[in-house]
Design a protein around this motif. Structure first.
Motif, PDB file in Angstrom:
ATOM      1  N   MET A   8      34.691  46.441  32.194  1.00 12.32           N
ATOM      2  CA  MET A   8      35.765  45.521  31.819  1.00 12.32           C
ATOM      3  C   MET A   8      37.107  46.255  31.761  1.00 12.32           C
ATOM      4  N   ALA A   9      37.095  47.506  31.313  1.00 11.64           N
ATOM      5  CA  ALA A   9      38.328  48.300  31.292  1.00 11.64           C
ATOM      6  C   ALA A   9      38.820  48.537  32.717  1.00 11.64           C
ATOM      7  N   LEU A  10      37.912  48.831  33.624  1.00 13.73           N
ATOM      8  CA  LEU A  10      38.279  49.023  35.030  1.00 13.73           C
ATOM      9  C   LEU A  10      38.844  47.736  35.620  1.00 13.73           C
ATOM     10  N   LEU A  11      38.202  46.626  35.323  1.00 14.78           N
ATOM     11  CA  LEU A  11      38.678  45.336  35.813  1.00 14.78           C
ATOM     12  C   LEU A  11      40.093  45.053  35.307  1.00 14.78           C
ATOM     13  N   GLU A  12      40.358  45.342  34.059  1.00 15.60           N
ATOM     14  CA  GLU A  12      41.701  45.132  33.503  1.00 15.60           C
ATOM     15  C   GLU A  12      42.742  45.945  34.260  1.00 15.60           C
ATOM     16  N   LYS A  13      42.379  47.151  34.677  1.00 17.01           N
ATOM     17  CA  LYS A  13      43.301  47.998  35.451  1.00 17.01           C
ATOM     18  C   LYS A  13      43.603  47.372  36.813  1.00 17.01           C
ATOM     19  N   TYR A  14      42.647  46.681  37.385  1.00 18.28           N
ATOM     20  CA  TYR A  14      42.808  46.078  38.708  1.00 18.28           C
ATOM     21  C   TYR A  14      43.459  44.701  38.688  1.00 18.28           C
ATOM     22  N   LYS A  15      43.507  44.041  37.546  1.00 12.59           N
ATOM     23  CA  LYS A  15      44.014  42.669  37.507  1.00 12.59           C
ATOM     24  C   LYS A  15      45.423  42.521  38.063  1.00 12.59           C
ATOM     25  N   PRO A  16      46.362  43.410  37.758  1.00 13.26           N
ATOM     26  CA  PRO A  16      47.697  43.240  38.371  1.00 13.26           C
ATOM     27  C   PRO A  16      47.636  43.288  39.904  1.00 13.26           C
ATOM     28  N   PHE A  17      46.791  44.141  40.444  1.00  7.27           N
ATOM     29  CA  PHE A  17      46.616  44.224  41.896  1.00  7.27           C
ATOM     30  C   PHE A  17      46.018  42.941  42.452  1.00  7.27           C
ATOM     31  N   THR A  18      44.941  42.454  41.843  1.00  5.48           N
ATOM     32  CA  THR A  18      44.295  41.252  42.366  1.00  5.48           C
ATOM     33  C   THR A  18      45.225  40.054  42.238  1.00  5.48           C
ATOM     34  N   ASN A  19      45.963  39.991  41.145  1.00  6.76           N
ATOM     35  CA  ASN A  19      46.897  38.877  40.956  1.00  6.76           C
ATOM     36  C   ASN A  19      47.982  38.905  42.026  1.00  6.76           C
ATOM     37  N   LYS A  20      48.511  40.078  42.303  1.00  3.94           N
ATOM     38  CA  LYS A  20      49.559  40.207  43.313  1.00  3.94           C
ATOM     39  C   LYS A  20      49.005  39.953  44.717  1.00  3.94           C
ATOM     40  N   PHE A  21      47.838  40.506  44.993  1.00  4.60           N
ATOM     41  CA  PHE A  21      47.251  40.382  46.327  1.00  4.60           C
ATOM     42  C   PHE A  21      46.895  38.938  46.653  1.00  4.60           C
ATOM     43  N   PHE A  22      46.311  38.230  45.691  1.00  4.99           N
ATOM     44  CA  PHE A  22      45.861  36.858  45.944  1.00  4.99           C
ATOM     45  C   PHE A  22      46.885  35.813  45.545  1.00  4.99           C
ATOM     46  N   LYS A  23      47.950  36.208  44.887  1.00  2.78           N
ATOM     47  CA  LYS A  23      49.065  35.322  44.539  1.00  2.78           C
ATOM     48  C   LYS A  23      48.653  34.107  43.707  1.00  2.78           C
ATOM     49  N   THR A  24      47.650  34.279  42.887  1.00  2.00           N
ATOM     50  CA  THR A  24      47.246  33.204  41.983  1.00  2.00           C
ATOM     51  C   THR A  24      47.025  33.799  40.602  1.00  2.00           C
ATOM     52  N   PRO A  25      47.152  32.995  39.558  1.00  2.00           N
ATOM     53  CA  PRO A  25      46.935  33.514  38.209  1.00  2.00           C
ATOM     54  C   PRO A  25      45.492  33.967  38.018  1.00  2.00           C
ATOM     55  N   TYR A  26      45.309  34.985  37.229  1.00  4.31           N
ATOM     56  CA  TYR A  26      43.953  35.422  36.917  1.00  4.31           C
ATOM     57  C   TYR A  26      43.595  35.012  35.503  1.00  4.31           C
ATOM     58  N   TYR A  27      42.309  35.010  35.217  1.00 12.93           N
ATOM     59  CA  TYR A  27      41.817  34.628  33.908  1.00 12.93           C
ATOM     60  C   TYR A  27      41.894  35.819  32.968  1.00 12.93           C
ATOM     61  N   SER A  28      42.179  35.561  31.711  1.00  8.99           N
ATOM     62  CA  SER A  28      42.294  36.665  30.759  1.00  8.99           C
ATOM     63  C   SER A  28      40.929  37.194  30.334  1.00  8.99           C
ATOM     64  N   THR A  29      39.903  36.345  30.329  1.00  8.79           N
ATOM     65  CA  THR A  29      38.560  36.797  29.971  1.00  8.79           C
ATOM     66  C   THR A  29      37.566  36.248  30.988  1.00  8.79           C
ATOM     67  N   PRO A  30      37.381  36.942  32.107  1.00  7.66           N
ATOM     68  CA  PRO A  30      36.565  36.390  33.189  1.00  7.66           C
ATOM     69  C   PRO A  30      35.082  36.308  32.883  1.00  7.66           C
ATOM     70  N   PHE A  31      34.598  37.042  31.886  1.00  9.94           N
ATOM     71  CA  PHE A  31      33.159  37.073  31.641  1.00  9.94           C
ATOM     72  C   PHE A  31      32.822  36.493  30.282  1.00  9.94           C
ATOM     73  N   ASP A  32      33.424  35.357  29.947  1.00 11.03           N
ATOM     74  CA  ASP A  32      33.182  34.809  28.632  1.00 11.03           C
ATOM     75  C   ASP A  32      32.029  33.819  28.569  1.00 11.03           C
ATOM     76  N   ASN A  33      31.267  33.683  29.643  1.00 12.41           N
ATOM     77  CA  ASN A  33      30.017  32.934  29.521  1.00 12.41           C
ATOM     78  C   ASN A  33      28.979  33.490  30.491  1.00 12.41           C
ATOM     79  N   ALA A  34      27.747  33.106  30.305  1.00  9.18           N
ATOM     80  CA  ALA A  34      26.617  33.725  30.996  1.00  9.18           C
ATOM     81  C   ALA A  34      26.635  33.537  32.508  1.00  9.18           C
ATOM     82  N   GLU A  35      27.317  32.526  33.021  1.00  7.29           N
ATOM     83  CA  GLU A  35      27.289  32.299  34.456  1.00  7.29           C
ATOM     84  C   GLU A  35      27.844  33.486  35.228  1.00  7.29           C
ATOM     85  N   TYR A  36      28.686  34.306  34.597  1.00  4.78           N
ATOM     86  CA  TYR A  36      29.284  35.424  35.282  1.00  4.78           C
ATOM     87  C   TYR A  36      28.368  36.629  35.380  1.00  4.78           C
ATOM     88  N   ASP A  37      27.205  36.584  34.794  1.00  7.62           N
ATOM     89  CA  ASP A  37      26.286  37.709  34.860  1.00  7.62           C
ATOM     90  C   ASP A  37      25.495  37.751  36.151  1.00  7.62           C
TER      91      ASP A  37
END
Length: 104
Positions: A72-101
């Motif tokens: 999750m710490a690594l993902l947080e480091k990448y979020k500015p990159f993914t947000n800029k690259f894909f030009k869409t807002p990202y979620y603040s907590t992407p893994f807050d339910n079991a479907e993401y496992d």
């Protein structure tokens, strides 16, 4: 002279370094409608088709992904990159339910 096991381990290490699994998974879930292919990885991370294809094959053979604190710490480091690259807002907590496992 390295054998087959060492080659596999070296490829996995390189893939994790260049295209972290948690980041690829996040991109797939939040920007690519639960689909990802080698071309997506090539464009996003600037890797070769062979490297991207190997990463995709790793995804096909997995049914769950580690979402621990270090990932999750690594993902947080990448979020500015993914947000800029894909030009869409990202979620603040992407893994807050079991479907993401698991890849659906």
């Amino acid at each position: 002279h390295d054998g087959a096991t060492e080659e596999i381990e070296a490829n996995f290490f390189a893939a994790q370094l260049l295209m972290p699994e948690i980041v690829c998974y996040y991109i797939m879930k939040h920007y690519l409608n639960n689909r990802i292919n080698a071309w997506d990885l090539m464009d996003t991370f600037g890797v070769s088709f062979e490297a991207a294809s190997k990463r995709i094959n790793t995804f096909k053979n997995r049914n769950c992904f580690n979402t621990g604190k270090s990932e999750m710490a690594l993902l947080e480091k990448y979020k500015p990159f993914t947000n800029k690259f894909f030009k869409t807002p990202y979620y603040s907590t992407p893994f807050d339910n079991a479907e993401y496992d698991m890849i659906v």
